[in-house]
Design an enzyme around this catalytic site. Structure first.
Site, PDB file in Angstrom:
ATOM      1  N   SER A   7       0.906  -1.029  -0.166  1.00  0.00           N
ATOM      2  CA  SER A   7       0.026  -0.055  -0.131  1.00  0.00           C
ATOM      3  C   SER A   7       0.727   1.171   0.199  1.00  0.00           C
ATOM      4  O   SER A   7       1.825   0.876   1.230  1.00  0.00           O
ATOM      5  CB  SER A   7      -0.427   0.206   1.680  1.00  0.00           C
ATOM      6  OG  SER A   7      -1.920   1.319   1.087  1.00  0.00           O
ATOM      7  N   HIS A  32      -1.316  -1.292  -4.363  1.00  0.00           N
ATOM      8  CA  HIS A  32      -2.521  -0.906  -3.352  1.00  0.00           C
ATOM      9  C   HIS A  32      -2.546   0.392  -3.457  1.00  0.00           C
ATOM     10  O   HIS A  32      -1.526   1.008  -3.161  1.00  0.00           O
ATOM     11  CB  HIS A  32      -2.777  -2.030  -1.537  1.00  0.00           C
ATOM     12  CG  HIS A  32      -3.975  -1.501  -1.619  1.00  0.00           C
ATOM     13  ND1 HIS A  32      -4.587  -2.083  -1.902  1.00  0.00           N
ATOM     14  CD2 HIS A  32      -4.683  -0.550  -0.631  1.00  0.00           C
ATOM     15  CE1 HIS A  32      -6.375  -1.972  -1.352  1.00  0.00           C
ATOM     16  NE2 HIS A  32      -5.464  -1.291  -0.381  1.00  0.00           N
ATOM     17  N   ASP A  34      -5.090   3.170  -1.430  1.00  0.00           N
ATOM     18  CA  ASP A  34      -6.071   3.799  -0.949  1.00  0.00           C
ATOM     19  C   ASP A  34      -6.607   5.294  -1.300  1.00  0.00           C
ATOM     20  O   ASP A  34      -5.635   5.787  -0.699  1.00  0.00           O
ATOM     21  CB  ASP A  34      -5.222   3.481   0.373  1.00  0.00           C
ATOM     22  CG  ASP A  34      -5.227   2.637   0.445  1.00  0.00           C
ATOM     23  OD1 ASP A  34      -6.128   1.159   0.643  1.00  0.00           O
ATOM     24  OD2 ASP A  34      -3.695   2.302   1.641  1.00  0.00           O
ATOM     25  N   MET A  36      -8.900   7.760   0.391  1.00  0.00           N
ATOM     26  CA  MET A  36     -10.261   8.196   0.751  1.00  0.00           C
ATOM     27  C   MET A  36     -10.844   9.776   0.896  1.00  0.00           C
ATOM     28  O   MET A  36      -9.789  10.332   0.462  1.00  0.00           O
ATOM     29  CB  MET A  36      -8.889   8.243   2.210  1.00  0.00           C
ATOM     30  CG  MET A  36      -8.004   7.463   2.473  1.00  0.00           C
ATOM     31  SD  MET A  36      -7.523   7.005   4.334  1.00  0.00           S
ATOM     32  CE  MET A  36      -6.892   5.448   4.465  1.00  0.00           C
ATOM     33  N   HIS A  65      -8.219   0.937  -4.199  1.00  0.00           N
ATOM     34  CA  HIS A  65      -9.284   0.933  -2.824  1.00  0.00           C
ATOM     35  C   HIS A  65      -9.787   1.873  -2.972  1.00  0.00           C
ATOM     36  O   HIS A  65      -9.419   2.444  -1.556  1.00  0.00           O
ATOM     37  CB  HIS A  65      -7.920   0.400  -2.172  1.00  0.00           C
ATOM     38  CG  HIS A  65      -9.461  -0.322  -0.262  1.00  0.00           C
ATOM     39  ND1 HIS A  65      -8.530  -0.204   0.130  1.00  0.00           N
ATOM     40  CD2 HIS A  65     -10.373   0.093  -0.233  1.00  0.00           C
ATOM     41  CE1 HIS A  65      -9.762  -0.324   1.300  1.00  0.00           C
ATOM     42  NE2 HIS A  65     -10.586  -0.004   0.599  1.00  0.00           N
ATOM     43  N   MET A  67     -11.797   4.335  -0.582  1.00  0.00           N
ATOM     44  CA  MET A  67     -12.705   4.273   0.936  1.00  0.00           C
ATOM     45  C   MET A  67     -13.245   5.926   0.363  1.00  0.00           C
ATOM     46  O   MET A  67     -12.983   6.512   1.007  1.00  0.00           O
ATOM     47  CB  MET A  67     -11.549   5.033   1.889  1.00  0.00           C
ATOM     48  CG  MET A  67     -11.742   3.424   1.888  1.00  0.00           C
ATOM     49  SD  MET A  67      -9.265   3.027   3.601  1.00  0.00           S
ATOM     50  CE  MET A  67      -8.496   3.145   1.590  1.00  0.00           C
ATOM     51  N   MET A 136     -11.984  -5.958   5.508  1.00  0.00           N
ATOM     52  CA  MET A 136     -11.136  -4.945   6.023  1.00  0.00           C
ATOM     53  C   MET A 136     -10.620  -5.822   7.308  1.00  0.00           C
ATOM     54  O   MET A 136     -11.672  -5.895   8.457  1.00  0.00           O
ATOM     55  CB  MET A 136     -11.965  -3.964   6.733  1.00  0.00           C
ATOM     56  CG  MET A 136     -11.651  -2.902   5.127  1.00  0.00           C
ATOM     57  SD  MET A 136     -10.434  -2.430   4.102  1.00  0.00           S
ATOM     58  CE  MET A 136      -9.094  -1.428   5.873  1.00  0.00           C
ATOM     59  N   GLY A 141      -8.648   4.132   7.339  1.00  0.00           N
ATOM     60  CA  GLY A 141      -9.022   5.816   7.645  1.00  0.00           C
ATOM     61  C   GLY A 141      -6.781   5.833   7.170  1.00  0.00           C
ATOM     62  O   GLY A 141      -6.737   7.404   7.301  1.00  0.00           O
ATOM     63  N   PHE A 142      -6.971   4.605   8.021  1.00  0.00           N
ATOM     64  CA  PHE A 142      -5.101   4.857   8.924  1.00  0.00           C
ATOM     65  C   PHE A 142      -4.345   3.748   8.352  1.00  0.00           C
ATOM     66  O   PHE A 142      -4.928   2.947   8.468  1.00  0.00           O
ATOM     67  CB  PHE A 142      -5.173   5.499   9.300  1.00  0.00           C
ATOM     68  CG  PHE A 142      -5.511   6.183  10.512  1.00  0.00           C
ATOM     69  CD1 PHE A 142      -5.147   8.244   9.832  1.00  0.00           C
ATOM     70  CD2 PHE A 142      -6.784   6.778  10.708  1.00  0.00           C
ATOM     71  CE1 PHE A 142      -6.111   9.180   9.948  1.00  0.00           C
ATOM     72  CE2 PHE A 142      -8.067   7.812  11.432  1.00  0.00           C
ATOM     73  CZ  PHE A 142      -7.504   8.385  10.866  1.00  0.00           C
ATOM     74  N   GLY A 143      -3.036   4.450   8.464  1.00  0.00           N
ATOM     75  CA  GLY A 143      -2.065   2.578   7.760  1.00  0.00           C
ATOM     76  C   GLY A 143      -1.764   2.844   9.443  1.00  0.00           C
ATOM     77  O   GLY A 143      -1.482   3.381  10.570  1.00  0.00           O
ATOM     78  N   GLY A 144      -0.919   1.431   9.260  1.00  0.00           N
ATOM     79  CA  GLY A 144      -0.142   1.150  10.757  1.00  0.00           C
ATOM     80  C   GLY A 144      -0.921   0.193  12.159  1.00  0.00           C
ATOM     81  O   GLY A 144      -0.619   1.258  12.722  1.00  0.00           O
ATOM     82  N   ASP A 174      -7.057  -6.374   4.001  1.00  0.00           N
ATOM     83  CA  ASP A 174      -6.253  -5.270   4.128  1.00  0.00           C
ATOM     84  C   ASP A 174      -5.985  -4.897   5.898  1.00  0.00           C
ATOM     85  O   ASP A 174      -7.167  -4.646   6.367  1.00  0.00           O
ATOM     86  CB  ASP A 174      -6.607  -4.499   2.878  1.00  0.00           C
ATOM     87  CG  ASP A 174      -6.258  -3.024   3.206  1.00  0.00           C
ATOM     88  OD1 ASP A 174      -5.513  -2.620   3.761  1.00  0.00           O
ATOM     89  OD2 ASP A 174      -6.772  -2.049   2.746  1.00  0.00           O
ATOM     90  N   GLY A 196       1.353  -1.875   3.689  1.00  0.00           N
ATOM     91  CA  GLY A 196       1.653  -0.939   3.807  1.00  0.00           C
ATOM     92  C   GLY A 196       2.544  -0.387   4.596  1.00  0.00           C
ATOM     93  O   GLY A 196       4.140  -0.818   4.172  1.00  0.00           O
TER      94      GLY A 196
HETATM   95  C1  DX5 Z   1      -6.424   1.414   5.547  1.00  0.00           C
HETATM   96  C2  DX5 Z   1      -5.988   1.536   4.223  1.00  0.00           C
HETATM   97  C3  DX5 Z   1      -4.973  -0.166   4.073  1.00  0.00           C
HETATM   98  C4  DX5 Z   1      -3.748   0.629   4.442  1.00  0.00           C
HETATM   99  C5  DX5 Z   1      -2.452  -0.574   5.189  1.00  0.00           C
HETATM  100  O1  DX5 Z   1      -7.292   1.801   5.720  1.00  0.00           O
HETATM  101  O2  DX5 Z   1      -6.865   0.678   4.037  1.00  0.00           O
HETATM  102  O3  DX5 Z   1      -5.074  -0.726   2.657  1.00  0.00           O
HETATM  103  O4  DX5 Z   1      -2.616   1.047   4.163  1.00  0.00           O
HETATM  104  O5  DX5 Z   1      -1.613  -0.106   6.567  1.00  0.00           O
HETATM  105  P1  DX5 Z   1      -0.704  -1.035   6.994  1.00  0.00           P
HETATM  106  O6  DX5 Z   1      -0.898  -2.470   6.868  1.00  0.00           O
HETATM  107  O7  DX5 Z   1       0.353   0.057   7.948  1.00  0.00           O
HETATM  108  O8  DX5 Z   1      -2.312  -1.659   7.847  1.00  0.00           O
HETATM  109 ZN    ZN Z   2      -6.690   0.033   1.201  1.00  0.00          ZN
END
Ligand code: DX5
Ligand code: ZN
Length: 216
Positions: A7, A32, A34, A36, A65, A67, A136, A141-144, A174, A196
């Site tokens: 991602s 991927h 994202d 948003m 993706h 969102m 999901m 909404g956020f990575g990590g 994801d 990601g």
């Molecule tokens: C979250 C995104 C994911 C995100 C995953 O809303 O859809 O694709 O980038 O990030 P990690 O792998 O860090 O959880």
């Molecule tokens: Zn995603």
């Protein structure tokens, strides 16, 4: 068999093209992206112009993706930008069959995504019309974020639904995927893993991708 879709959300945004090439050369199977809108999810990322720019530098299949609310208003822009697969959230539209058909009619693969709290029954009727289901494993909404482990059972039940109907639908998962969580996700029946921070946060992206595939 297992495919990895890094991602771009976790990449260094000052060097996007290089970051794409890094994972492309490192064994990624898809990229991927994202998208948003600050409305369906509490965050904003990038749109079709960024996807179109990256299309110029990469041959990877683009896994977009969405969102966003009102996905129907933006699908054409992402197709034009070079998306190979467009995933819409089931929670964003009352006419999923029409929405998916709009994507497929233009020769692009269609995916349907479910938030962790959205039940599988929501997509039962459209399963014959999708190429992929994205489950999901964090709230989008956020990575990590941390992997929500109850999703493992949801993956197993979805795998069973697909097998019972004899459909060629793949399962993508994801959120919170890393070397610790990946084996259980694969064992439950997912074949595409989005990652990601596990890829872009690693010192060696190629090694991280191999380890997610279980090749190290
Ligand atoms: C979250 C995104 C994911 C995100 C995953 O809303 O859809 O694709 O980038 O990030 P990690 O792998 O860090 O959880
Ligand atoms: Zn995603």
């Amino acid at each position: 068999m297992v495919k990895i879709a890094p991602s771009l959300l976790a990449a260094d945004f000052t060097r996007l093209a290089e970051e794409v090439l890094k994972v492309e050369q490192g064994g990624a199977d898809l990229l991927h992206l994202d998208i948003m809108d600050g409305h369906f999810v509490p965050n904003l990322t990038f749109g079709a112009p960024v996807v179109a720019a990256l299309r110029q530098v990469s041959k990877l299949p683009f896994d977009v993706h969405l969102m966003i609310t009102n996905p129907q208003d933006h699908i054409n822009a992402f197709i034009k930008a070079g998306a190979d697969l467009i995933t819409v959230h089931a929670e964003t539209h009352p006419h999923l069959h029409r929405l998916l058909q709009t994507i497929k009619d233009q020769g692009v693969r269609a995916g349907i995504a479910l938030n962790p709290s959205t039940p599988l029954v929501t997509i039962e009727e459209v399963l014959p019309y999708v190429d992929m289901v994205l489950l999901m494993s964090v709230n989008p909404g956020f990575g990590g974020q941390q992997f929500i482990s109850t999703v493992l059972d949801k993956i197993r039940r979805l795998r069973q639904m697909i097998t019972e109907r004899n459909l060629p639908v793949v399962i993508e998962v994801d959120g919170g995927i890393n070397a610790e969580t990946a084996p259980a996700v694969i064992a439950a029946g997912a074949t595409i893993l989005v990652a990601g921070s596990a890829v872009y946060g690693a010192v060696d992206a190629a090694q991280a991708i191999a380890s997610l595939k279980g090749l190290d």
